[in-house]
Design an enzyme around this catalytic site. Structure first.
Site, PDB file in Angstrom:
ATOM      1  N   VAL A 234       0.839  -1.205   0.000  1.00 58.92           N
ATOM      2  CA  VAL A 234       0.000   0.000   0.000  1.00 58.92           C
ATOM      3  C   VAL A 234       0.868   1.247   0.000  1.00 58.92           C
ATOM      4  O   VAL A 234       0.596   2.236  -0.680  1.00 58.92           O
ATOM      5  CB  VAL A 234      -0.951  -0.004   1.217  1.00 58.92           C
ATOM      6  CG1 VAL A 234      -1.677   1.326   1.337  1.00 58.92           C
ATOM      7  CG2 VAL A 234      -1.941  -1.149   1.093  1.00 58.92           C
ATOM      8  N   ALA A 235       1.981   1.171   0.793  1.00 58.58           N
ATOM      9  CA  ALA A 235       2.883   2.316   0.858  1.00 58.58           C
ATOM     10  C   ALA A 235       3.578   2.545  -0.476  1.00 58.58           C
ATOM     11  O   ALA A 235       3.864   3.680  -0.867  1.00 58.58           O
ATOM     12  CB  ALA A 235       3.920   2.096   1.961  1.00 58.58           C
ATOM     13  N   ILE A 237       2.516   1.586  -3.662  1.00 54.74           N
ATOM     14  CA  ILE A 237       1.672   1.910  -4.813  1.00 54.74           C
ATOM     15  C   ILE A 237       1.193   3.354  -4.710  1.00 54.74           C
ATOM     16  O   ILE A 237       0.565   3.730  -3.722  1.00 54.74           O
ATOM     17  CB  ILE A 237       0.453   0.964  -4.882  1.00 54.74           C
ATOM     18  CG1 ILE A 237       0.916  -0.483  -5.065  1.00 54.74           C
ATOM     19  CG2 ILE A 237      -0.476   1.371  -6.010  1.00 54.74           C
ATOM     20  CD1 ILE A 237       1.635  -0.740  -6.365  1.00 54.74           C
ATOM     21  N   ASP A 281      -2.581  20.283 -44.277  1.00 50.24           N
ATOM     22  CA  ASP A 281      -3.176  20.943 -45.433  1.00 50.24           C
ATOM     23  C   ASP A 281      -2.390  22.209 -45.733  1.00 50.24           C
ATOM     24  O   ASP A 281      -1.667  22.727 -44.880  1.00 50.24           O
ATOM     25  CB  ASP A 281      -4.629  21.337 -45.131  1.00 50.24           C
ATOM     26  CG  ASP A 281      -5.563  20.144 -45.195  1.00 50.24           C
ATOM     27  OD1 ASP A 281      -5.254  19.207 -45.942  1.00 50.24           O
ATOM     28  OD2 ASP A 281      -6.580  20.155 -44.487  1.00 50.24           O
ATOM     29  N   ASP A 641      -9.943  19.603 -42.876  1.00 50.76           N
ATOM     30  CA  ASP A 641     -11.147  20.407 -42.659  1.00 50.76           C
ATOM     31  C   ASP A 641     -12.345  19.864 -43.419  1.00 50.76           C
ATOM     32  O   ASP A 641     -13.474  20.019 -43.002  1.00 50.76           O
ATOM     33  CB  ASP A 641     -10.906  21.867 -43.050  1.00 50.76           C
ATOM     34  CG  ASP A 641     -10.336  22.011 -44.457  1.00 50.76           C
ATOM     35  OD1 ASP A 641     -10.267  20.999 -45.182  1.00 50.76           O
ATOM     36  OD2 ASP A 641      -9.965  23.131 -44.831  1.00 50.76           O
ATOM     37  N   ASP A 645     -11.455  14.531 -45.380  1.00 48.24           N
ATOM     38  CA  ASP A 645     -10.333  14.336 -44.462  1.00 48.24           C
ATOM     39  C   ASP A 645     -10.691  13.451 -43.277  1.00 48.24           C
ATOM     40  O   ASP A 645      -9.794  13.009 -42.549  1.00 48.24           O
ATOM     41  CB  ASP A 645      -9.852  15.693 -43.926  1.00 48.24           C
ATOM     42  CG  ASP A 645      -9.298  16.585 -45.023  1.00 48.24           C
ATOM     43  OD1 ASP A 645      -8.698  16.042 -45.962  1.00 48.24           O
ATOM     44  OD2 ASP A 645      -9.475  17.816 -44.935  1.00 48.24           O
ATOM     45  N   ASN A 707       7.745   6.746  -2.467  1.00 50.23           N
ATOM     46  CA  ASN A 707       7.125   5.491  -2.019  1.00 50.23           C
ATOM     47  C   ASN A 707       8.161   4.388  -1.858  1.00 50.23           C
ATOM     48  O   ASN A 707       8.084   3.579  -0.920  1.00 50.23           O
ATOM     49  CB  ASN A 707       6.046   5.051  -3.009  1.00 50.23           C
ATOM     50  CG  ASN A 707       4.802   5.907  -2.907  1.00 50.23           C
ATOM     51  OD1 ASN A 707       4.818   6.964  -2.293  1.00 50.23           O
ATOM     52  ND2 ASN A 707       3.717   5.468  -3.499  1.00 50.23           N
ATOM     53  N   GLU A 710       9.768   4.925   1.377  1.00 52.17           N
ATOM     54  CA  GLU A 710       8.992   4.405   2.505  1.00 52.17           C
ATOM     55  C   GLU A 710       9.188   2.895   2.641  1.00 52.17           C
ATOM     56  O   GLU A 710       9.295   2.364   3.752  1.00 52.17           O
ATOM     57  CB  GLU A 710       7.517   4.736   2.290  1.00 52.17           C
ATOM     58  CG  GLU A 710       7.205   6.237   2.332  1.00 52.17           C
ATOM     59  CD  GLU A 710       5.783   6.550   1.876  1.00 52.17           C
ATOM     60  OE1 GLU A 710       4.933   5.648   1.984  1.00 52.17           O
ATOM     61  OE2 GLU A 710       5.525   7.679   1.419  1.00 52.17           O
ATOM     62  N   ASN A 735       1.113   9.671   2.698  1.00 52.70           N
ATOM     63  CA  ASN A 735       0.517   9.353   1.386  1.00 52.70           C
ATOM     64  C   ASN A 735      -0.609  10.309   1.013  1.00 52.70           C
ATOM     65  O   ASN A 735      -0.790  10.621  -0.167  1.00 52.70           O
ATOM     66  CB  ASN A 735      -0.014   7.917   1.396  1.00 52.70           C
ATOM     67  CG  ASN A 735       1.107   6.903   1.241  1.00 52.70           C
ATOM     68  OD1 ASN A 735       2.264   7.272   1.072  1.00 52.70           O
ATOM     69  ND2 ASN A 735       0.767   5.629   1.311  1.00 52.70           N
ATOM     70  N   THR A 738       0.976  14.852   2.531  1.00 55.59           N
ATOM     71  CA  THR A 738       2.196  15.495   2.041  1.00 55.59           C
ATOM     72  C   THR A 738       2.587  15.080   0.628  1.00 55.59           C
ATOM     73  O   THR A 738       3.358  15.783  -0.020  1.00 55.59           O
ATOM     74  CB  THR A 738       3.364  15.216   2.997  1.00 55.59           C
ATOM     75  OG1 THR A 738       3.612  13.813   3.036  1.00 55.59           O
ATOM     76  CG2 THR A 738       3.041  15.725   4.394  1.00 55.59           C
TER      77      THR A 738
END
Length: 946
Positions: A234-235, A237, A281, A641, A645, A707, A710, A735, A738
Site C-alpha cells: 500500500v505504501a 503503490i 493541409d 477540414d 479528411d 514510495n 517508505e 501518502n 504530504t
C-alpha cells in the site's frame, strides 16, 4: 516493521480509500467539464447539413422536399446559396455560369466552375473529383448561378457516404494511444517490483514468526507479517497516480485552449509529444486563406517592356502600398504620374462582385464575394486615395468609383473566353454606357488587346514585341507561381450599345448583351492597362514554426489539391523546402496519383526521410499515407477540414480539425480542433504535449521515489530488527497529506528550455526506463536510509542506547520504558519529519526531470512552491500543536514537538537529497544523449529492414 503494540484506529482504514475516491471523483469531474466545454465549442462551430431541396417531379416543382427522400433519377433544381443534397450530373446551367464551393469535399477553397460537357476519363481511370466539372457532389455549396441536375447516387454511395464508411473502418482499426500503452507497461513493472519487495520482506521476517509478541504462535506471526507485507504494498503503490495523471491532462487541455486548441480526447494531449510527422493541409493552415495581390506589372514609359513592383500588406487589410509609389499616384521609371492608376483601379473595383468590409468587433477586414476578386478590390484600395484611418480604408475607392460610375451590364465569365466584363456609364451621363472594363486570364485577354496604356496616360498600339514582353512577364509571374490576371478597358464601344434604351436606363437587354456567344466579340479591341499577380500567402509565423519542427526532429508533409508549382512555392516560403533543395533539385514533391502508381517498396522508401509535398491528392490519399507512416513506426498528426479528411483524421494518431473552415464530420473524427486554423498553433500544441509528458515523468519520479523510500525505510528497519520508524498512521499521513499537493503542483511544471530540441519520443518508450528505475531506487534508498538514520541517531546519541540494544529492543530488559509507545514518539516524529522534508526537497528538485535547478529553478513553477509550503506548514502545525494550544492533536497522529537541535538534524539528513538529485540529473543528461544516438541507430536499422 509494524509492531502489534501500535494501535491503529478503526476509522483510519476508511480514511485513505475515501480521500482517494474523492480525488478521483474531483479529477473526473474536471475531465468531464473540459470535455463538455470542448463539445460546446465544437457545437458553435458546426454547420447544419441541408434538410430540404427543390425537385422537379411529374412536371411540377416541389419546393422544400425532404432531402432524405431523394432517389437516383430525381431532377434537382439548385440556385446560389443551396447545398447539394445528393451526387448528381448537371443537365442545364441557367445564365451561362455555375460556381460551386467544394471545399467541404476537396479541402480547396477556390470556386469550381461547372459545365454540362462530358469529362474524358484519365487513361483507364475515372477523373479525379477536382476535374469532374459536370458533376455536383452532396454537401457542396452553389456560390454562383443556378442549374438543373439529375441525382445519380444517394446515401452511403455518394462521395461523402463513402468517406463516412471509411471513417467507421478507421475507427475500428484505432490503436491504443502511446500513453495507454506506457501506463499499462508501467503498471506491470511496478506491480512486479512491489510484489517482489513485499514477498522478500515477508520471507526475511520468517525467524520472527514465533516472537514472544505472538505468544510463540507461528500462525499469528505469519498473519502479522503478511499484513506488514500488504502495508508495504500500500505504501509503495501511488494510489493517487491515476487521479494526478487525469488532472495533469485536464490542466493541459486548459492551457491548450488558451493557445487556440480545443482537445476532444484527453490522451491525445500526451500523444502530441510523440508526434514525429505532421501532415498538413496548405490552404488556411500554412497559408492565410486570404488571396492577396503581391505583384503589379504595367507597361514602362518607353512602351517597349514591362515594369513589375511588389505590393505590400497582407490579407484583406487595405493598408499598404505598391513599392516605390505614392498613395494615389501611379509609379513609373521616370517618376511621372497620370490617370493610369485610375483605369487599373476602375477595373479592379468595378469589374467585380466582391467587397471589403471592416468588422469593428473583430477589428479586421472581411471579404464578401470571390477571394480573387476581393484581392483585386484590396489592391485598388492600396493604389487609391490615402484613407484617414483603418475603418475608412475599406471600399474607399469602391465607393469613389461607385459614386462616379454605375454598372449597366455584366458580361459573365465563362470557361471558353476566360474573362469577365462589365459595362459602366457615368452617372453624369446616365443614357450612355461609355466604358467596358475587362479582367481575365492573360492568355485570353492579351490576345484581344490592340493597344496598351503607358504610365503617362498615352495609348500606343500593341506591337508584336510589346505583346511578347507582356506575355513573358505573365509567364514569369505564373512561374513564381502567382495567379495572374490581365486588366483592360475599352472606350470605343459600338454605337448601338451606347444609344440602346430597351428599358429604363438599361442596356443589359441589348441583343449583343443577351447572347453570351457575342461576349468575346464585344471584349475585343481592348486597351491593356496591367497585370496583377495574386496568391494565398504563407502565414508569417509558419516558417519559424516549421524550423522549430526541424530542430525538434519532426518532419512536415504538405498535402494539398493544388498544382505542383503552387505547392512547391508555398513549401519553399514556409521552410518545408529550403532554397538549396529547390535549386539543386533534391525536393520530394509528387502528385497523388503519380506517387501511388509507384511500387509499394518505392513509396515506403520515399516516406522514410525528409519533408515531402503531395499535390493533386484524392480524398483517400491521406488515409493511405497515414497507414504507410504508421507502418514505418511513425506517429503521424494529420490536419484536415473537409469531409474527405475525416477517415485520415480518424486513422492518425492525432487528428487535428480546422475550427474555422472545418466541417462537422471532420471535427467529430478529430482528436483536437484548431480554433485559428494555424499550423504554428499545432507546433505550440506539440510543445505542450511534450511538456505534459515531462510533467508526468516528474510527478511519477517524485511519487515512486518517495514510495520506494517508505518501503526501504520499513524494510531496513525490519531487516535489522530496529523499532518501527513509522506507524501506519504516519504512512497514511504522508501518502494523503504530504504527497498529493506537490505531485499535483508538478503538473504545472514549465516547459524545459530544450523541450523542442529533442527528437520525438518513440511510441513504445516506457515511462519507467531502466535508467529511471535505477534513479528511483537510488533516491528511494537514500530516503529510506535517512529516515531510519535520524531515528537511530536519536536512540544512540540522545537516549544513550547502544546499537546492539536497539536491534534487540523487544527483549531489552535494561532499556526500561525507552521503547514503549511513548518513548518511541520522538524518534518516530523525527523520522516522519525527515521523510516529509525529503519529499518536499525532492518535489522542489522535480521541477525538471533532467535539467539542473540552476537552469530550471523551483520558482519557475509557482504552484509547486505552494504545493510544498502548504503540507510543510500543516506538518509543522501538527508537530507543534501542543505548544500552540491544541494539546492532544499532535499525539493523535503520533507526533510530538521537536527542539531546535532536532530540527537541524532533520535538515542535515534531508537536504543532501538535493545534491544527490543534481548528480543523478547530470548522469541522466549523459544517458539521454547516448539514448538519442541509439534511438537514431535503431530507427535507421528499422527503416533499412523495411
Amino acid at each position: 516493521m509494524l509492531h502489534p503494540a501500535v494501535p491503529i484506529s478503526p476509522l483510519s482504514v476508511f480514511v485513505e480509500p475515501l480521500v482517494i475516491l474523492f480525488i478521483l471523483v474531483m479529477n473526473a469531474a474536471v475531465g468531464v467539464k473540459m470535455g463538455m466545454s470542448a463539445e460546446s465549442s465544437l457545437a458553435s462551430l458546426s454547420k447544419l447539413n441541408p434538410s430540404t431541396a427543390t425537385l422537379l417531379r411529374f412536371g411540377k416543382i416541389v419546393a422544400d422536399a425532404d432531402a432524405e427522400g431523394i432517389v437516383p433519377g430525381d431532377v434537382i433544381m439548385l440556385k446560389t446559396g443551396d447545398k447539394v443534397p445528393a451526387d448528381c450530373r448537371i443537365i442545364k446551367i441557367n445564365g451561362g455560369r455555375l460556381g460551386v464551393d467544394e471545399a467541404a469535399l476537396t479541402g480547396e477553397p477556390e470556386t469550381v466552375e461547372k459545365s454540362v460537357a462530358d469529362v474524358a476519363p484519365q487513361g483507364d481511370k475515372a477523373p479525379q473529383l477536382q476535374f469532374q466539372n459536370n458533376m455536383l457532389f452532396s454537401g457542396t455549396l452553389i456560390t454562383a448561378g443556378s442549374c438543373t441536375a439529375i441525382a445519380t447516387t444517394t446515401g452511403e454511395r455518394t462521395e461523402i457516404g463513402k468517406i463516412s464508411k471509411s471513417v467507421q473502418a478507421a475507427k475500428e482499426e484505432e490503436p491504443p494511444t502511446p500513453l495507454q500503452i506506457k501506463l499499462d507497461s508501467f503498471a506491470e513493472k511496478l506491480t512486479l517490483i512491489v510484489g517482489s519487495i513485499c514477498a522478500l520482506c515477508f520471507l526475511t521476517s520468517f525467524p520472527k514468526f514465533r516472537d514472544d509478541a505472538f505468544d510463540g504462535s507461528l500462525f499469528k506471526g505469519m498473519l502479522y507479517y503478511a499484513k506488514v507485507a500488504v502495508a508495504l504494498g500500500v505504501a509503495a503503490i501511488p494510489e493517487g497516480l491515476p487521479a494526478v495523471i487525469t488532472l495533469c491532462l485536464s490542466l493541459g487541455t486548459g492551457r491548450m485552449a488558451k493557445k487556440n486548441v480545443i482537445v476532444r480526447r484527453l490522451p491525445s494531449v500526451e500523444t502530441l509529444g510523440c508526434t514525429s510527422v505532421i501532415c498538413s493541409d496548405k490552404t488556411g493552415t500554412l497559408t492565410t486563406n486570404k488571396m492577396t495581390a503581391v505583384k503589379v506589372a504595367m507597361v514602362d514609359i518607353q512602351g517597349k517592356g514591362m515594369e513589375v513592383k511588389d505590393v505590400k500588406g497582407e490579407g484583406y487589410d487595405p493598408i499598404g502600398e505598391v513599392e516605390g509609389a505614392e498613395r494615389g499616384k501611379c509609379w513609373s521609371s521616370d517618376g511621372t504620374a497620370s490617370n493610369l492608376d485610375h483605369d487599373f483601379c476602375q477595373v479592379a473595383s468595378l469589374c467585380s462582385d466582391a467587397k471589403i468590409l471592416y468588422n469593428k468587433e473583430k477589428d479586421e477586414f472581411e471579404r464578401v464575394g470571390e477571394p480573387t476578386e476581393a484581392a483585386l478590390a484590396v489592391l485598388a484600395e492600396k493604389l487609391g486615395t490615402e484613407p484617414g484611418n483603418r475603418a475608412d480604408a475599406a471600399d474607399l475607392n469602391a465607393r469613389r468609383w461607385a459614386d462616379e460610375f454605375e454598372r449597366a451590364a455584366t458580361l459573365e465569365f465563362n470557361r471558353d473566353r476566360k474573362s469577365m466584363g462589365v459595362l459602366v456609364r457615368s452617372r453624369n451621363s446616365p443614357k450612355s454606357a461609355n466604358k467596358l472594363l475587362v479582367k481575365g486570364a492573360p492568355s485570353s485577354v492579351i490576345e484581344r488587346c490592340t493597344h496598351a496604356k503607358l504610365p503617362n496616360g498615352k495609348v500606343v498600339p500593341m506591337t508584336s514585341d510589346l505583346r511578347a514582353s507582356i506575355n513573358e512577364m505573365s509567364s514569369n509571374l505564373a512561374r513564381q507561381p502567382l495567379r495572374t490576371l490581365a486588366l483592360a478597358i475599352k472606350t470605343n464601344l459600338p454605337k448601338s450599345i451606347l444609344s440602346y434604351s430597351g428599358g429604363p436606363n438599361d442596356v443589359a437587354g441589348h441583343p449583343l448583351l443577351s447572347d453570351a456567344s457575342k461576349f468575346e466579340a464585344i471584349e475585343s479591341g481592348l486597351t491593356f492597362v496591367g497585370l496583377a499577380g495574386i496568391k494565398d500567402p504563407a502565414r508569417p509565423e509558419v516558417a519559424g514554426a516549421i524550423a522549430t519542427c526541424t530542430k525538434a526532429g519532426i518532419r512536415v508533409m504538405m498535402i494539398t489539391g493544388d498544382a505542383k508549382d503552387t505547392a512547391i512555392a508555398i513549401a519553399r516560403d514556409v521552410n518545408i523546402f529550403t532554397k538549396e533543395n529547390v535549386d539543386n533539385g533534391t525536393i520530394k514533391a509528387f502528385e497523388g496519383r503519380e506517387f501511388f502508381e509507384l511500387p509499394e517498396a518505392t513509396q515506403l522508401e520515399i516516406l522514410k526521410t525528409d519533408n515531402i509535398v503531395f499535390c493533386r491528392t484524392e480524398p483517400a490519399d491521406k488515409q493511405k499515407l497515414v497507414k504507410m507512416l504508421q507502418q514505418l513506426g511513425e506517429i503521424p498528426a494529420m490536419t484536415g477540414d473537409g469531409v474527405n479528411d475525416a477517415p485520415a483524421l480518424q486513422q492518425s494518431a492525432i487528428g487535428i480539425a480546422m475550427g474555422i473552415t472545418g466541417t462537422e464530420v471532420a471535427k467529430e473524427a478529430a482528436d483536437m480542433v484548431l480554433v485559428d486554423d494555424n499550423f504554428a498553433t499545432i507546433v505550440s500544441a506539440v510543445e505542450e504535449g511534450r511538456c505534459i509528458y515531462a510533467s508526468m515523468q516528474a510527478f511519477i519520479c517524485f511519487l515512486i521515489s518517495c514510495n520506494i523510500g517508505e518501503i526501504f525505510c520499513i524494510f531496513l528497519a525490519s531487516l535489522m530488527g530496529l523499532p518501527e520508524p513509522l506507524t501506519a498512521m504516519h504512512l497514511l499521513w504522508v501518502n494523503l497529506v504530504t504527497d498529493g499537493p506537490p505531485a499535483t503542483a508538478l503538473g504545472f511544471n514549465p516547459p524545459d528550455p530544450d523541450v523542442m530540441d529533442q527528437a520525438p519520443r518513440e511510441a513504445d518508450e516506457e515511462i519507467m526506463t531502466k535508467w529511471l528505475l535505477t534513479r528511483y531506487m537510488i533516491t528511494g534508498l537514500y530516503v529510506g536510509v535517512a529516515t531510519v538514520g535520524v531515528s537511530v541517531w536519536h536512540y544512540v546519541s540522545e537516549m544513550g542506547i547502544t546499537f546492539k540494544q536497539l536491534r534487540s529492543w523487544t527483549t531489552c530488559t535494561e532499556c526500561g520504558e525507552m521503547f514503549s509507545k511513548q518513548g518511541r514518539m520522538i524518534p518516530q516524529t523525527l523520522a516522519l519529519t525527515t521523510l516529509v522534508c525529503l519529499e518536499m526537497f525532492k518535489a522542489l528538485s522535480a521541477v525538471s526531470v533532467d535539467n539542473s535547478l540552476l537552469v530550471v529553478p523551483s520558482w519557475r513553477n509557482k504552484f509547486l512552491l505552494g504545493g510544498v509550503a502548504v503540507p510543510m506548514l500543516l506538518h509543522v502545525f501538527v508537530v507543534h500543536s501542543a505548544k500552540l494550544g491544541f494539546g492532544g492533536f499532535g499525539e493523535a497522529f503520533g507526533m510530538v514537538p521537536l527542539n531546535k537541535k532536532q530540527w537541524m538534524k532533520v535538515l542535515q539528513f534531508s537536504a543532501p537529497i538535493l545534491a544527490l538529485d543534481e548528480v543523478l540529473k547530470f548522469v541522466g543528461r549523459r544517458v539521454n544523449k547516448q539514448k538519442e544516438v541509439e534511438k537514431k541507430q535503431r530507427k535507421q536499422n528499422k527503416l533499412k529492414g523495411l
